[in-house]
Scaffold this motif. Structure first.
Motif, PDB file in Angstrom:
ATOM      1  N   THR A 274       0.835  -1.200   0.000  1.00 22.35           N
ATOM      2  CA  THR A 274       0.000   0.000   0.000  1.00 22.35           C
ATOM      3  C   THR A 274       0.870   1.250   0.000  1.00 22.35           C
ATOM      4  O   THR A 274       2.100   1.178   0.057  1.00 22.35           O
ATOM      5  N   GLY A 275       0.219   2.401  -0.035  1.00 25.37           N
ATOM      6  CA  GLY A 275       0.890   3.678   0.165  1.00 25.37           C
ATOM      7  C   GLY A 275       0.409   4.291   1.465  1.00 25.37           C
ATOM      8  O   GLY A 275      -0.796   4.297   1.735  1.00 25.37           O
ATOM      9  N   THR A 276       1.325   4.787   2.280  1.00 27.36           N
ATOM     10  CA  THR A 276       0.944   5.390   3.551  1.00 27.36           C
ATOM     11  C   THR A 276       1.522   6.795   3.676  1.00 27.36           C
ATOM     12  O   THR A 276       2.676   7.030   3.293  1.00 27.36           O
ATOM     13  N   PRO A 277       0.743   7.733   4.243  1.00 25.15           N
ATOM     14  CA  PRO A 277       1.274   9.081   4.481  1.00 25.15           C
ATOM     15  C   PRO A 277       2.136   9.166   5.730  1.00 25.15           C
ATOM     16  O   PRO A 277       2.777  10.189   5.972  1.00 25.15           O
TER      17      PRO A 277
ATOM     18  N   TYR B 112       3.986  -0.067 -14.879  1.00 22.77           N
ATOM     19  CA  TYR B 112       4.723   0.771 -13.940  1.00 22.77           C
ATOM     20  C   TYR B 112       4.124   0.729 -12.537  1.00 22.77           C
ATOM     21  O   TYR B 112       2.890   0.758 -12.374  1.00 22.77           O
ATOM     22  N   LEU B 113       5.009   0.712 -11.512  1.00 23.58           N
ATOM     23  CA  LEU B 113       4.576   0.804 -10.121  1.00 23.58           C
ATOM     24  C   LEU B 113       3.870   2.145  -9.926  1.00 23.58           C
ATOM     25  O   LEU B 113       4.442   3.197 -10.203  1.00 23.58           O
ATOM     26  N   HIS B 114       2.648   2.107  -9.394  1.00 31.34           N
ATOM     27  CA  HIS B 114       1.724   3.239  -9.511  1.00 31.34           C
ATOM     28  C   HIS B 114       0.898   3.366  -8.241  1.00 31.34           C
ATOM     29  O   HIS B 114       0.605   2.362  -7.562  1.00 31.34           O
ATOM     30  N   ILE B 115       0.525   4.573  -7.886  1.00 29.33           N
ATOM     31  CA  ILE B 115      -0.392   4.791  -6.773  1.00 29.33           C
ATOM     32  C   ILE B 115      -1.686   5.373  -7.320  1.00 29.33           C
ATOM     33  O   ILE B 115      -1.670   6.238  -8.193  1.00 29.33           O
ATOM     34  N   THR B 116      -2.807   4.877  -6.834  1.00 23.61           N
ATOM     35  CA  THR B 116      -4.100   5.384  -7.267  1.00 23.61           C
ATOM     36  C   THR B 116      -4.655   6.314  -6.189  1.00 23.61           C
ATOM     37  O   THR B 116      -4.102   6.434  -5.110  1.00 23.61           O
ATOM     38  N   GLY B 117      -5.767   6.942  -6.485  1.00 28.57           N
ATOM     39  CA  GLY B 117      -6.431   7.775  -5.484  1.00 28.57           C
ATOM     40  C   GLY B 117      -7.381   6.992  -4.617  1.00 28.57           C
ATOM     41  O   GLY B 117      -8.059   7.560  -3.746  1.00 28.57           O
ATOM     42  N   ASP B 118      -7.422   5.670  -4.803  1.00 25.98           N
ATOM     43  CA  ASP B 118      -8.349   4.824  -4.058  1.00 25.98           C
ATOM     44  C   ASP B 118      -7.780   4.498  -2.676  1.00 25.98           C
ATOM     45  O   ASP B 118      -6.599   4.157  -2.534  1.00 25.98           O
ATOM     46  N   THR B 119      -8.632   4.572  -1.653  1.00 30.71           N
ATOM     47  CA  THR B 119      -8.206   4.399  -0.266  1.00 30.71           C
ATOM     48  C   THR B 119      -8.905   3.200   0.361  1.00 30.71           C
ATOM     49  O   THR B 119     -10.113   3.012   0.186  1.00 30.71           O
ATOM     50  N   TYR B 120      -8.153   2.404   1.117  1.00 36.20           N
ATOM     51  CA  TYR B 120      -8.695   1.222   1.784  1.00 36.20           C
ATOM     52  C   TYR B 120      -9.452   1.592   3.061  1.00 36.20           C
ATOM     53  O   TYR B 120      -9.172   2.607   3.705  1.00 36.20           O
ATOM     54  N   GLY B 121     -10.394   0.723   3.432  1.00 37.42           N
ATOM     55  CA  GLY B 121     -11.025   0.781   4.740  1.00 37.42           C
ATOM     56  C   GLY B 121     -10.298  -0.148   5.696  1.00 37.42           C
ATOM     57  O   GLY B 121      -9.101  -0.402   5.554  1.00 37.42           O
ATOM     58  N   ARG B 122     -10.997  -0.697   6.666  1.00 41.20           N
ATOM     59  CA  ARG B 122     -10.380  -1.614   7.621  1.00 41.20           C
ATOM     60  C   ARG B 122      -9.887  -2.876   6.924  1.00 41.20           C
ATOM     61  O   ARG B 122     -10.505  -3.313   5.957  1.00 41.20           O
ATOM     62  N   PRO B 123      -8.776  -3.487   7.368  1.00 42.39           N
ATOM     63  CA  PRO B 123      -7.979  -3.142   8.560  1.00 42.39           C
ATOM     64  C   PRO B 123      -6.836  -2.169   8.279  1.00 42.39           C
ATOM     65  O   PRO B 123      -5.997  -1.942   9.152  1.00 42.39           O
ATOM     66  N   ILE B 124      -6.751  -1.613   7.069  1.00 44.43           N
ATOM     67  CA  ILE B 124      -5.659  -0.694   6.724  1.00 44.43           C
ATOM     68  C   ILE B 124      -6.262   0.644   6.322  1.00 44.43           C
ATOM     69  O   ILE B 124      -5.951   1.202   5.265  1.00 44.43           O
ATOM     70  N   HIS B 125      -7.103   1.163   7.179  1.00 41.95           N
ATOM     71  CA  HIS B 125      -7.853   2.392   6.903  1.00 41.95           C
ATOM     72  C   HIS B 125      -6.923   3.550   6.547  1.00 41.95           C
ATOM     73  O   HIS B 125      -5.925   3.797   7.215  1.00 41.95           O
ATOM     74  N   GLY B 126      -7.259   4.252   5.470  1.00 42.53           N
ATOM     75  CA  GLY B 126      -6.528   5.451   5.076  1.00 42.53           C
ATOM     76  C   GLY B 126      -5.323   5.207   4.198  1.00 42.53           C
ATOM     77  O   GLY B 126      -4.735   6.159   3.678  1.00 42.53           O
ATOM     78  N   GLN B 127      -4.945   3.932   4.005  1.00 39.49           N
ATOM     79  CA  GLN B 127      -3.811   3.653   3.129  1.00 39.49           C
ATOM     80  C   GLN B 127      -4.279   3.560   1.681  1.00 39.49           C
ATOM     81  O   GLN B 127      -5.398   3.155   1.393  1.00 39.49           O
ATOM     82  N   LYS B 128      -3.393   3.946   0.755  1.00 40.49           N
ATOM     83  CA  LYS B 128      -3.734   4.039  -0.668  1.00 40.49           C
ATOM     84  C   LYS B 128      -3.412   2.725  -1.396  1.00 40.49           C
ATOM     85  O   LYS B 128      -2.516   1.981  -1.007  1.00 40.49           O
ATOM     86  N   GLU B 129      -4.146   2.513  -2.472  1.00 39.27           N
ATOM     87  CA  GLU B 129      -3.884   1.335  -3.297  1.00 39.27           C
ATOM     88  C   GLU B 129      -2.623   1.539  -4.144  1.00 39.27           C
ATOM     89  O   GLU B 129      -2.452   2.581  -4.785  1.00 39.27           O
TER      90      GLU B 129
END
Length: 227
Positions: free
Chosen positions: A58-61, A157-174
């Motif tokens: 995932t992607g995390t801030p 290409y390794l890529h980040i989307t604007g889509d965000t997960y819910g539980r159990p990894i709430h707030g992390q990006k796809e």
């Protein structure tokens, strides 16, 4: 040699040596930040509930999460050797010892190509190989430069989307692999431990006719910020 020529030579030499010292090197450990979203490439012992069922990436801030460290696999190159543009590398997730991986499964949210963490203690398969695509005309992957990681087996290409997960990894990006190169698949290294490269100057521009590979002359670790 007149004073202007001497100054020009010294400036060029300084730039070349600086490029050498600032190269990303084999066996270095660091975080990768997406240049557009400012999220860190991240993994953890949480498996996908669909697709491959492998460990999720995932992607995390969160700048302080220890699960965002990756290491260039030292089995594929000599420790401390600067990584050339267009080289193939494998990245090992430091906490779980699994490889950054992709394959022909759909990602959970955007239904692009899934990215996972796979293998045990560095052992994996051809789906773990990534080509370093530089976004500048440098010969080497420099720490100041953004790069793309292109999955060798599928060309995406390794890529980040604007889509965000819910539980159990709430707030992390796809994180996924995407067919086209764009601003959402440019990454830059962040704080980490960098193996000391050779002190021999490197060329500051690409030389497609050169097949020479600089060798490491020191195993001294370079510490930058954290870790």
């Amino acid at each position: 040699m007149n004073i202007i020529a001497q100054c020009s030579f010294l400036i060029l030499l300084f730039d070349l040596i600086s490029s050498n010292q600032d190269a990303v090197t084999c066996s270095s450990t660091f975080k990768l930040i997406n240049q557009q979203s400012n999220d860190r490439l991240h993994s953890h012992d949480v498996k996908y509930g669909s697709g491959s069922g492998q460990q999720s990436v995932t992607g995390t801030p969160n700048a302080d999460d220890v699960n965002s460290y990756w290491q260039i696999d030292g089995n594929d190159c000599e420790r401390g050797t600067p990584i050339k543009c267009d080289s193939t590398v494998r990245l090992i997730h430091v906490t779980t010892k699994k490889n950054l991986h992709s394959h022909n499964f759909a990602s959970p949210l955007s239904h692009n190509q899934e990215v996972s963490a796979y293998g045990e203690d560095g052992a994996g398969d051809e789906g773990d190989q990534w080509r370093v695509v530089c976004t500048t005309r440098n010969d080497y992957w420099l720490r100041k430069d953004g790069i793309r990681l292109q999955h060798v087996a599928t060309g995406k290409y390794l890529h980040i989307t604007g889509d965000t997960y819910g539980r159990p990894i709430h707030g992390q990006k796809e994180i996924c692999c995407y067919q086209y190169a764009n601003s959402q698949n440019i990454w830059k290294v962040d704080a980490g431990v960098y193996m000391q490269p050779s002190t021999e100057p490197l060329s500051s521009t690409r030389d497609d006719q050169s097949n020479s590979r600089p060798q490491s002359s020191s195993n001294t670790d370079h510490f930058d910020d954290e870790l």
